[in-house]
Scaffold this active site. Structure first.
Site, short mmCIF file in Angstrom:
data_model
loop_
_atom_site.label_atom_id
_atom_site.label_comp_id
_atom_site.label_asym_id
_atom_site.label_seq_id
_atom_site.Cartn_x
_atom_site.Cartn_y
_atom_site.Cartn_z
N ARG A 130 0.86 6.58 -1.31
CA ARG A 130 1.32 6.76 -2.68
C ARG A 130 0.12 6.80 -3.60
NH1 ARG A 130 5.95 2.53 -4.84
NH2 ARG A 130 4.25 1.05 -4.90
N HIS A 158 -0.26 -2.28 -0.97
CA HIS A 158 1.21 -2.46 -1.00
C HIS A 158 1.78 -2.05 0.35
CE1 HIS A 158 5.04 -2.94 -2.98
NE2 HIS A 158 5.40 -1.69 -2.78
C1 PLP Z 1 2.92 -2.34 -6.17
C2 PLP Z 1 4.14 -3.18 -6.18
N1 PLP Z 1 4.02 -4.49 -5.97
C3 PLP Z 1 5.08 -5.34 -5.96
C4 PLP Z 1 6.36 -4.85 -6.17
C5 PLP Z 1 7.53 -5.80 -6.12
O1 PLP Z 1 8.29 -5.56 -4.97
P1 PLP Z 1 9.55 -6.46 -4.64
O2 PLP Z 1 10.54 -6.16 -5.72
O3 PLP Z 1 10.00 -5.95 -3.32
O4 PLP Z 1 9.12 -7.87 -4.63
C6 PLP Z 1 6.55 -3.47 -6.37
C7 PLP Z 1 7.88 -2.95 -6.55
O5 PLP Z 1 8.25 -1.89 -6.19
C8 PLP Z 1 5.40 -2.62 -6.39
O6 PLP Z 1 5.52 -1.31 -6.59
#
Ligand code: PLP
Length: 358
Positions: A130, A158
């Site tokens: 991404r 991520h």
């Molecule tokens: C880069 C990143 N970090 C953390 C998150 C948080 O993910 P979650 O809601 O699964 O905890 C997201 C959410 O899509 C994200 O895009």
């Protein structure tokens, strides 16, 4: 607001979730409040999260970060989506941290940054495909470009499959990240890899990461069915309620809604609920059930733009509460009916539905 339809956000549930997470996770917690805190209300949720253990906020857009600053929130905020370099100065002025992934971006952003340096976290793409840099050469070039104009505070990646317990990619991504980081851990104040799923999976392990980015768990929802067992302490905060606006007895053979897809087969009590697809209550919800007086009632006929109809087991007075989400109606059940995930459900409700904090 005159309409009886509303989203009720349980503040205590959010506070509970963050406290429980804090007690299990050794790292600092970034509360991910992008997309209006997954539909729960960014400013409200940010304040609750900060009061109960989060030390940083995560958003997708610069606009979302500025909304939090305008509301008087002073905590560090990381913008996780890429931004055009000409907006770097606006972020720096407001102490908003941006995500960066190329030396060229730093070069292009430099003329826009005046007095205050811009704080950034480096985004690494280890398998999401991404955003992010992919090689050590790219990272070294970026670090070299930083000078005094940028404070390189953090680095992160991520996971694409942290919510799947049997995924090899999850471990491959960790290996790729560690290979890229070789010898550089001391260079960054924050190193972070985990979303809700990763945070709880890594909780008992000795990892060189000191921050996690928690979104969905903050709202009391599971990252996936598989992770439910690791996350039994969560309490959902989101409830969607309305009230019956008309109740009528229709004899057998009467049709309901556009396309006349439902026909009564006997005398049936039909209730009209004033929530429709313009509120984010999708047409595909036809056939799902809502709760009236503790009884589950099927949606009959097509969901309209502003309302839908349900079959009641008996006459109920106009003004009787209808629960669309919450109580016995689990978001994951609605998500399954709509062939999607809980994340998409909470994000899809529009601003026509007022948020009440209870
Ligand atoms: C880069 C990143 N970090 C953390 C998150 C948080 O993910 P979650 O809601 O699964 O905890 C997201 C959410 O899509 C994200 O895009």
């Amino acid at each position: 607001m005159f309409r009886p339809s509303r989203i009720e956000i349980d503040r205590a549930a959010i506070a509970h979730n963050i406290k429980e997470l804090k007690s299990r996770i050794p790292q600092d917690i970034m509360a991910v409040v992008k997309a209006n805190a997954y539909g729960h209300g960014a400013v409200e949720v940010a304040n609750i999260a900060l009061k109960n253990g989060a030390t940083m906020l995560g958003v997708a857009l610069l606009e979302e970060a500025i909304e939090l600053r305008d509301a008087g929130i002073e905590a560090p905020i990381l913008v996780m989506e890429a931004q055009f370099p000409q907006y770097a100065g606006i972020a720096a002025e407001q102490d908003i941290t941006l995500s960066v992934f190329s030396a060229e971006w730093l070069k292009e952003a430099t003329p826009y940054i005046e007095e205050k340096p811009l704080t950034v976290h480096v985004k690494v793409d280890t398998g999401m495909g991404r955003l992010g840099l992919r090689t050590r050469e790219q990272l070294d070039a970026l670090l070299e470009e930083a000078g005094d104009t940028f404070v390189i505070e953090g680095i992160y990646t991520h996971f694409a499959t942290a919510d799947e317990l049997n995924s090899d990619l999850y471990y491959t991504q960790q290996e790729r990240f560690e290979r890229l980081m070789d010898g550089l851990h001391e260079r960054f104040r924050y190193i972070h890899t985990s979303n809700s799923a990763g945070a709880i999976r890594m909780a008992g392990q000795d990892v060189p990461y000191n921050l996690v980015r928690v979104g969905i768990a903050l709202y009391g929802l599971y990252p996936s069915k598989e992770l439910e067992t690791l996350y039994t302490f969560l309490r959902p905060a989101f409830v969607l309620k309305s009230q019956l606006m008309q109740v009528k007895l229709l004899e057998a053979g009467q049709t309901i809604s556009y396309g006349a897809t439902y026909t009564t087969t006997e005398d049936e009590w039909i209730g009209t609920v004033p929530v429709g697809y313009a509120d984010g209550w999708l047409r595909k919800a036809s056939g799902f059930e809502v709760e009236v007086g503790g009884i589950r009632c099927p949606i009959v006929g097509r969901v309209c733009m502003d309302r839908f109809m349900i079959r009641l087991p008996k006459e109920f007075p106009v003004g009787t509460d209808v629960t669309l989400v919450g109580g016995n109606i689990d978001i994951d059940e609605l998500a399954a009916h709509l062939e999607t995930i809980n994340y998409e459900i909470v994000c899809q409700f529009t601003n026509r539905l007022p948020r009440h904090y209870v």
